[in-house]
Design an enzyme around this catalytic site. Structure first.
Site, PDB file in Angstrom:
ATOM      1  N   ASP A   1      -2.015  -1.459  10.265  1.00 12.23           N
ATOM      2  CA  ASP A   1      -2.216  -1.409   8.811  1.00 12.23           C
ATOM      3  C   ASP A   1      -2.924  -2.649   8.268  1.00 12.23           C
ATOM      4  O   ASP A   1      -3.312  -2.684   7.095  1.00 12.23           O
ATOM      5  CB  ASP A   1      -0.869  -1.265   8.078  1.00 12.23           C
ATOM      6  CG  ASP A   1      -0.321   0.157   8.135  1.00 12.23           C
ATOM      7  OD1 ASP A   1      -1.120   1.093   8.365  1.00 12.23           O
ATOM      8  OD2 ASP A   1       0.893   0.335   7.948  1.00 12.23           O
TER       9      ASP A   1
ATOM     10  N   GLY B   1       7.416   1.501   4.777  1.00 10.28           N
ATOM     11  CA  GLY B   1       6.150   2.230   4.786  1.00 10.28           C
ATOM     12  C   GLY B   1       5.179   1.703   3.745  1.00 10.28           C
ATOM     13  O   GLY B   1       4.169   2.332   3.444  1.00 10.28           O
TER      14      GLY B   1
ATOM     15  N   LYS C   1       0.853  -1.202   0.000  1.00 10.00           N
ATOM     16  CA  LYS C   1       0.000   0.000   0.000  1.00 10.00           C
ATOM     17  C   LYS C   1       0.878   1.238   0.000  1.00 10.00           C
ATOM     18  O   LYS C   1       2.049   1.212   0.403  1.00 10.00           O
ATOM     19  CB  LYS C   1      -0.936   0.010   1.218  1.00 10.00           C
ATOM     20  CG  LYS C   1      -0.239   0.021   2.601  1.00 10.00           C
ATOM     21  CD  LYS C   1       0.163   1.384   3.112  1.00 10.00           C
ATOM     22  CE  LYS C   1       0.893   1.310   4.449  1.00 10.00           C
ATOM     23  NZ  LYS C   1       1.531   2.588   4.807  1.00 10.00           N
TER      24      LYS C   1
ATOM     25  N   PRO D   1       9.604  -4.460  -0.123  1.00 10.00           N
ATOM     26  CA  PRO D   1      10.720  -4.144   0.782  1.00 10.00           C
ATOM     27  C   PRO D   1      10.242  -3.957   2.227  1.00 10.00           C
ATOM     28  O   PRO D   1       9.145  -3.447   2.450  1.00 10.00           O
ATOM     29  CB  PRO D   1      11.280  -2.826   0.230  1.00 10.00           C
ATOM     30  CG  PRO D   1      10.628  -2.591  -1.071  1.00 10.00           C
ATOM     31  CD  PRO D   1       9.411  -3.435  -1.150  1.00 10.00           C
TER      32      PRO D   1
END
Length: 285
Positions: free
Chosen positions: A138, A100, A11, A96
């Site tokens: 998240d 974030g 995302k 990765p």
């Protein structure tokens, strides 16, 4: 034994604002999030008859009960009082870490979706998202996918109309941020610019890519850029080669650009890949 397969999608935060600190020590956030096509692949063997295990070829990824994917499987079977008779989770990692981009959360969300399907959909997608919120902020969005407004710690979701098809270039520099440290810093600073969520929603609704790009805003971006000036270099390449908007995602350290087409994305990738091996082209999902 049954093997389940599920994609785990990354995302980006199109907007991200940090609001008041809560009594539980977390901060309230408000963020419009978008699923993108960079993905990990999850395989789950259910009914192995053996102790639980997790496999991942990527260095530095915990392969035990610390992994969010393992925690997701555990909370699912415990909540529904199921006995899977042994689970093995295999993660093929492409997103990765510490970027974030929600990689660990996406893996956990994929496990929840796969197990829910395997057991005949006992939970609705929103109930499944709520379950994911017990283990990571998240995860609810990563369960839902698409385009959504996230509030609270990230667990309160409102589905938005799908964003138009957009191409992204994502660059993960060779440093990571401590999210806790960033929240500490943001408490000490006056935030100069906050996102206009309403304008972003309107642009999404209108399918206006220029409007979406114009309203990108992440309150963490200037704080991280202050300490890591190389982000300005990456953004200058984005800007010079046709990106219509760019910023950091989440608490970083990945930065993304919205570009007019795949061709623009390919040119920017070529300009950056020598200095930044972790550079990706993606689109909205």
């Amino acid at each position: 034994m049954t093997t389940l397969y599920e994609g785990a999608f990354a995302k980006v935060n199109l907007t991200l604002d940090v609001l008041d600190k809560r009594e539980d020590g977390y901060h309230e956030i408000k963020s419009i999030m978008q699923t993108i096509s960079i993905r990990d692949d999850i395989e789950i063997d259910v009914g192995t008859g053996k102790p639980w295990s997790l496999e991942c070829e990527k260095e530095g990824i915990p392969c035990d009960e610390r992994n969010l994917a393992w925690k997701a499987a555990k909370v699912f079977v415990d909540t529904l009082k199921l006995d899977p008779n042994g689970i093995t989770i295999r993660i093929t990692k492409r997103i990765p870490s510490e970027a974030g981009l929600g990689g660990g959360s996406a893996d956990a969300a994929a496990v929840l979706r796969a197990l829910n399907r395997h057991y005949g959909h006992p939970l609705s997608i929103m109930a499944l998202a709520e379950l994911g919120g017990q283990i990571g902020s998240d995860i609810p969005f990563c369960v839902l996918c698409g385009t959504a407004m996230a509030e609270g710690r990230g667990e309160m979701l409102r589905k938005l109309p799908d964003a138009p098809e957009m191409f992204f270039v994502i660059v993960k520099p060779d440093f990571s941020n401590s999210t806790a440290e960033l929240y500490r810093k943001i408490d000490e600073k006056e935030i100069a610019k906050r996102p206009d969520h309403r304008a972003m929603e309107s642009a999404i609704l209108a399918g206006d890519i220029g409007g979406i790009a114009q309203n990108l805003c992440n309150v963490f971006d200037p704080i991280v850029t202050e300490d890591h000036l190389e982000l300005n270099y990456i953004k200058s390449i984005f800007n010079s080669y046709g990106a219509v908007g760019f910023q950091m995602t989440g608490s970083g350290s990945a930065v993304f650009a919205i570009v007019p087409s795949f061709e623009y994305a390919a040119v920017i990738c070529n300009m950056l890949k020598e200095n930044y091996p972790q550079v990706f082209i993606a689109k909205t999902v």
